[in-house]
Motif scaffolding. Structure first.
Motif, PDB file in Angstrom:
ATOM      1  N   HIS A 198       0.742  -0.967   0.265  1.00  0.00           N
ATOM      2  CA  HIS A 198       0.135  -0.136  -0.261  1.00  0.00           C
ATOM      3  C   HIS A 198       0.863   1.034   0.362  1.00  0.00           C
ATOM      4  N   VAL A 199       1.991   1.147   0.635  1.00  0.00           N
ATOM      5  CA  VAL A 199       2.753   2.747   0.908  1.00  0.00           C
ATOM      6  C   VAL A 199       3.245   2.575  -1.163  1.00  0.00           C
ATOM      7  N   ARG A 200       4.036   1.797  -1.722  1.00  0.00           N
ATOM      8  CA  ARG A 200       3.948   1.389  -3.062  1.00  0.00           C
ATOM      9  C   ARG A 200       3.486   2.088  -3.708  1.00  0.00           C
ATOM     10  N   LEU A 201       2.319   1.410  -3.747  1.00  0.00           N
ATOM     11  CA  LEU A 201       1.189   1.916  -4.599  1.00  0.00           C
ATOM     12  C   LEU A 201       0.882   3.149  -4.318  1.00  0.00           C
ATOM     13  N   GLY A 202       0.715   3.924  -2.741  1.00  0.00           N
ATOM     14  CA  GLY A 202       0.231   5.086  -3.016  1.00  0.00           C
ATOM     15  C   GLY A 202       1.770   6.603  -2.863  1.00  0.00           C
ATOM     16  N   ILE A 203       2.638   5.741  -3.281  1.00  0.00           N
ATOM     17  CA  ILE A 203       4.397   7.099  -3.781  1.00  0.00           C
ATOM     18  C   ILE A 203       3.762   6.487  -5.236  1.00  0.00           C
ATOM     19  N   PHE A 265      -0.337   7.640   5.010  1.00  0.00           N
ATOM     20  CA  PHE A 265       0.373   8.784   4.559  1.00  0.00           C
ATOM     21  C   PHE A 265       1.742   8.909   5.078  1.00  0.00           C
ATOM     22  N   ALA A 266       0.863   8.623   6.809  1.00  0.00           N
ATOM     23  CA  ALA A 266       2.252   9.347   7.881  1.00  0.00           C
ATOM     24  C   ALA A 266       3.367   8.156   7.862  1.00  0.00           C
ATOM     25  N   GLU A 267       2.364   6.605   7.626  1.00  0.00           N
ATOM     26  CA  GLU A 267       3.662   5.544   7.560  1.00  0.00           C
ATOM     27  C   GLU A 267       4.493   5.926   6.326  1.00  0.00           C
TER      28      GLU A 267
END
Length: 514
Positions: A198-203, A265-267
């Motif tokens: 989910h972090v990779r997709l957010g970026i 977002f914070a993570e």
């Protein structure tokens, strides 16, 4: 160069004022919309090239009779005996030379400083871009698992993988890099190996949002405007605020639809700062802005907090007022009414010439000034004849004043020529040639003939005290055609240097200009 520097000075002042107005507006009335933030700061930068200053006349003043000097060019002093005997002291010559140097070279110096700064900044930005492109070319294609993830994301956005690629590199990213043929999203290798899905997709969504909105091209265009005003801190501040607003919008596109918006977002931000080297964190825009403010903006987006209609209208009105200040130059003019007659305006040009008797006789014969009557001819030929006389030493143009006046009104102009007379001490005596022309034009009923009342007063004053050399010429109303020329003869004196009798000639040319 001087017109360009004047335009640059006006536009950079308008840009600075516009930036202060928009900054104070957002300070007291916080705007939640990234689009309106970007619009306002882009408008501030556009003020840097929109200072056109079109004349906008507003009739608000009481009309007054026109009696105004519009030019008074002068030539070197009259060839009197005092003039040929004199030479200015060394101190006066040096002071005059320094003044001329500053007057002629200041504009060139300021233009060179501006151009040098612009070239240096452009060269540095171009160098950093080449370094970044080289790093991007050295980046590697991600593993198959990441490639499959990337392709699914492109399909969901309807983007072809031929126009944009994903690369992994050390010490650079995440960011969107614009190349001549395609765009590349570069992500840091350490972050990509440690980050959850989910972090990779957010970026990736964040950078794809930049690509879809053409943020790099918009920033590049505004940066070109800011380059013209590289010396103005407000230009750099506006670019910074414009780019920050783009980051807020991309945050909303990437994390706004997630179930845990704030935590995701914070993570992402914390993981990015923990894994990526400090130098890379400072370099990228992804995590280089105010994280707390971006988090607040993201929460406001999640809660559907928008801007009121009144706040948007306030932004529009401020931008419209700044546009009027940049595009138009407001001038207050005299009020006119339908019943008020349109009073004609007359332009009167005089040429004051010191001439030998032979030159005076020849020019009267050449142009047909018989009995001081008027004659229509091209004034260019008269100027050519005077210039020819100056080259032969038989004539000298003392001054060429010009004034405008309403019909049947009195106007006067005083022309002075100052020179120095050698004295017994180091200080030179100041001597003034003063010529005063007073005239009252009257246009006849047929509109093509003018009657001129002319009074010419001529004197020489030394150290502010009038001398015996004084003369006054008064004439009864003289008929002269529109654009015609009359000649009046003044005092006659002996040039002790050349031993030639010289006289003062006054060539008067009236023209009806309205």
């Amino acid at each position: 160069m001087q017109p360009f520097l004047e335009f640059l000075l006006r536009s950079t002042l308008l840009l600075f004022i516009g930036g202060c107005v928009v900054g104070l507006l957002f300070r007291f009335f916080r705007c939640h919309s990234p689009a309106w933030n970007r619009f306002a700061w882009a408008f501030v930068l556009l003020l840097g090239i929109a200072c056109i200053r079109l004349p906008l006349e507003i009739p608000a003043l009481t009309p007054q009779p026109v009696s105004q000097v519009i030019s008074s060019p002068q030539t070197p002093a009259l060839a009197t005996p005092e003039t040929f005997e004199a030479s200015p002291p060394v101190s006066v010559v040096l002071q005059h030379a320094w003044t001329e140097f500053l007057r002629t070279h200041t504009v060139s110096f300021l233009f060179a400083v501006w151009l040098g700064g612009a070239v240096i900044i452009f060269a540095l930005e171009l160098f950093f871009w080449f370094v970044e492109v080289r790093q991007v070319k050295d980046a590697v294609i991600p593993a198959e698992i990441f490639q499959a993830e990337w392709k699914r994301l492109l399909v969901s956005y309807g983007i072809s993988n031929r126009n944009i690629e994903l690369r992994i590199a050390d010490g650079i990213g995440p960011e969107l890099v614009l190349l001549p043929t395609k765009s590349i999203i570069v992500v840091p290798a350490a972050l990509w190996e440690e980050a959850p899905e989910h972090v990779r997709l957010g970026i990736l969504k964040h950078e794809i949002s930049h690509y879809l909105h053409c943020d790099l091209l918009k920033s590049l265009a505004l940066w070109a405007i800011a380059l013209l005003h590289w010396f103005n801190p407000m230009a750099h501040y506006a670019i910074k605020r414009f780019d920050e607003a783009a980051e807020w919008r991309c945050d909303a596109d990437a994390f706004g639809s997630a179930a845990n918006t704030e935590s995701d977002f914070a993570e992402t931000m914390l993981l990015f700062r923990d894994i990526v080297p400090v130098a890379a964190v400072r370099h990228t825009r992804f995590c280089g802005n105010n994280i707390r403010l971006r988090s607040e903006r993201l929460i406001n987006f999640k809660q559907n907090k928008g801007d009121s209609f009144m706040k948007k209208m306030l932004i529009v009105l401020c931008c419209a007022a700044l546009s009027l200040a940049g595009l138009f130059e407001i001038k207050l003019t005299a009020k006119t009414t339908e019943n008020e007659p349109d009073i004609p305006i007359v332009e009167i040009e005089a040429r004051v010439v010191s001439a030998s008797r032979e030159f005076a006789r020849d020019i009267v014969v050449q142009f047909g000034f018989e009995n001081k009557n008027n004659n229509i001819f091209d004034t260019f030929l008269l100027d050519a004849a005077i210039a020819s006389g100056e080259s032969k030493g038989s004539a000298r143009l003392i001054s060429q004043p010009k004034l405008i006046v309403h019909d049947n009104n009195i106007a006067s102009i005083t022309s002075r020529v100052r020179f120095f007379v050698e004295g017994n001490s180091d200080n030179a005596d100041k001597v003034d040639d003063k010529l005063t022309l007073t005239t009252k034009p009257q246009i006849t009923d047929d509109g093509g003939i003018l009657l001129l009342d002319i009074i010419i007063h001529y004197e020489i004053a030394k150290d502010g005290l009038p001398t015996a050399r004084r003369s006054e010429i008064a004439s009864t109303p003289i008929p002269v055609k529109d654009g015609g020329t009359i000649v009046l003869e003044g005092i006659i004196f002996l040039d002790t240097v050349t031993g030639i009798d010289r006289k003062i000639l006054f060539f008067i040319t009236p023209r009806i200009i309205r």
